[in-house]
Design an enzyme around this catalytic site. Structure first.
Site, PDB file in Angstrom:
ATOM      1  CB  CYS A 345      34.914 -25.408  20.839  1.00  0.00           C
ATOM      2  SG  CYS A 345      33.938 -26.428  21.942  1.00  0.00           S
ATOM      3  CE1 TYR A 373      22.989  -6.244   8.086  1.00  0.00           C
ATOM      4  CE2 TYR A 373      22.742  -4.367   9.555  1.00  0.00           C
ATOM      5  CZ  TYR A 373      22.725  -4.900   8.282  1.00  0.00           C
ATOM      6  OH  TYR A 373      22.439  -4.098   7.206  1.00  0.00           O
TER       7      TYR A 373
HETATM    8  C1  LIG Z   1      23.335  -3.617   3.830  1.00  0.00           C
HETATM    9  C2  LIG Z   1      22.773  -2.681   2.834  1.00  0.00           C
HETATM   10  C3  LIG Z   1      21.877  -1.685   3.226  1.00  0.00           C
HETATM   11  C4  LIG Z   1      21.471  -1.459   4.654  1.00  0.00           C
HETATM   12  O1  LIG Z   1      22.512  -0.970   5.435  1.00  0.00           O
HETATM   13  P1  LIG Z   1      22.204  -0.486   6.940  1.00  0.00           P
HETATM   14  O2  LIG Z   1      23.518  -0.076   7.440  1.00  0.00           O
HETATM   15  O3  LIG Z   1      21.670  -1.666   7.663  1.00  0.00           O
HETATM   16  O4  LIG Z   1      21.231   0.630   6.857  1.00  0.00           O
HETATM   17  C5  LIG Z   1      21.340  -0.871   2.251  1.00  0.00           C
HETATM   18  N1  LIG Z   1      21.689  -1.015   0.954  1.00  0.00           N
HETATM   19  C6  LIG Z   1      22.553  -1.957   0.542  1.00  0.00           C
HETATM   20  C7  LIG Z   1      22.874  -2.062  -0.898  1.00  0.00           C
HETATM   21  C8  LIG Z   1      23.131  -2.818   1.464  1.00  0.00           C
HETATM   22  O5  LIG Z   1      23.994  -3.746   1.049  1.00  0.00           O
END
Ligand SMILES: *Cc1c(COP(=O)(O)O)cnc(C)c1O
Length: 418
Positions: A345, A373
């Site tokens: 909703c 994700y």
């Molecule tokens: C989220 C994150 C990643 C990975 O990022 P991607 O875009 O999924 O490759 C790498 N290092 C840190 C510190 C992050 O927070």
């Protein structure tokens, strides 16, 4: 390149039809391809052409134990952002000595546990965090390796929610303050200066921001050398983008070539660590959902499906576009533009808008590029149990997370005493 494709008008993951998975596991669910995950990890590893490197897969992109275990078997390191992710890595057979710990808010018990299991490196994001790590290392009579995550003030040119390298972002320490943090670390008996870290954002589709960041990191390494501080590695983070629609992000090899060229120009031969997440997992998974109703509103047609924003948040959170394809192609059906929406909703509850689809009521749909994700961001909003995850391996498939039951959903809840 991924292993999802049509065979005689039915969508397959490797050699398994998604119809068969929906039949046996139910919907909604996530479906991952082992061959694609391994291929993407290896593509990055091979792209370094012998330059000394460690791949620390970013656990937050997809933290399913089976996924982590595949990477552990290939010798991967891991980038974690919480104590829970550390436990997942350990449970999946990952080597703690190849774990780097990022994140602005590391709690005391998270740090204690990471010290106890002997992770490779803490990527420190504030002077206060450095102090906390030092006192906990002292309490444990240990010496721990640290890198300072610098904030290079580089615009990643991506969605503002996944941009992390600008000075207004909460991440990292500004370069001008970072030298002092290194001095303090170098003076401590319980800290060992190991590297410098940097991560400017996610879903980057051009090399320029990366190259800008590499250059700033290298200039900073020179400043440290000037202060008598030597490092043993550079951690350049993750962030390489993927194609969801029509983006043309650099390939892993473009990325590593530019990185190595930058290092060579600078006369730097330090080993590098990278932390890719999305680029390895996104296109190695789909979200499988079934149409409940086709509904013609006053202004639009809706395909109301059984998957929702609680299962796959990216469209609602980032207005992200992910391709939606019918699992069965039926050319006899009329095609219309549908908003593909879930039962939650909220008007933000959509998986895609204005998608041209030829589908029958009860059709199966696959939302592509859902391997990163996706399930990790799912919730129980609207008392919806979290959905199953499936890993396809050749002509076999395995349920790598059972669909949550209602009993599990309320397991921790209590009524007040009568
Ligand atoms: C989220 C994150 C990643 C990975 O990022 P991607 O875009 O999924 O490759 C790498 N290092 C840190 C510190 C992050 O927070």
């Amino acid at each position: 390149m991924d292993h999802f494709h049509y065979r005689d008008n039915v969508y397959f993951a490797e050699d398994v039809s998604l119809e068969a998975i929906a039949e046996q596991v139910g919907t909604p669910c996530y479906v991952y391809s082992r061959a694609t995950l391994e291929r993407h990890w290896r593509a990055f590893d091979d792209a370094f052409d012998g330059y000394p490197h460690t791949i620390c897969y970013a656990v937050k992109a997809n933290a399913n134990l089976a996924v982590l275990n595949l990477f552990a078997r290939m010798g991967s390191g891991f980038d974690i952002v919480s104590g829970g992710e550390l436990e997942r890595v350990l449970r999946a057979g990952g080597d703690p000595a190849r774990v780097v710990f990022s994140g602005v808010g590391k709690g005391r018990d998270e740090i204690e546990r990471a010290i106890a299991v002997g992770i490779q490196c803490f990527n420190v994001e504030s002077a206060a965090e450095l102090e906390r790590i030092e006192s906990l290392a002292a309490a444990a009579s240990r010496r721990v390796r640290i890198a300072v995550r610098i904030n290079p003030d580089v615009d990643a040119r991506t969605h503002p929610y996944i941009s992390t390298g600008l000075k207004e972002n909460k991440f990292g320490i500004p370069v001008d303050e970072a030298v002092d943090v290194y001095r303090r670390a170098a003076a401590s008996a319980h800290l060992e200066v190991s590297g410098v870290a940097c991560h400017i954002g996610s879903q980057l589709t051009g090399m320029a921001p990366f190259e800008d960041a590499f250059a700033r990191v290298l200039a900073f390494v020179d400043r440290l050398a000037g202060a008598g501080i030597e490092l043993d590695h550079l951690d350049l983070g993750g962030g390489l983008g993927v194609r969801y629609r029509d983006e043309s992000p650099p390939l892993p090899r473009d990325y590593t070539r530019a990185l190595v060229a930058c290092l060579e120009r600078h006369g730097c031969s330090l080993p590098v660590t990278i932390e890719p997440g999305r680029v390895i997992c996104a296109n190695a998974g789909v979200f499988l959902t079934r149409v409940e109703y086709l509904k013609a509103g006053a202004a639009r047609r809706f395909a109301v499906v059984d998957g929702a924003m609680n299962d796959l948040l990216r469209p609602a959170l980032y207005q992200a576009w992910q391709e939606i394809v019918p699992v069965t192609i039926d050319e006899t059906l009329p095609a219309y533009d549908y908003d593909v929406v879930g039962p939650v909703c909220e008007s933000a509850d959509f998986l895609g808008k204005e998608r041209h689809l030829a589908i029958a009521p009860s059709a199966l749909l696959a939302v592509r590029s859902a391997g990163a994700y996706g399930h990790v961001m799912s919730s129980n909003y609207n008392a919806r149990p979290r959905c199953a995850e499936v890993m396809v391996d050749g002509d076999a498939f395995h349920v790598v997370r059972e669909r949550e039951t209602f009993e599990q959903l309320v397991a921790g809840e209590r009524l007040l005493p009568a």
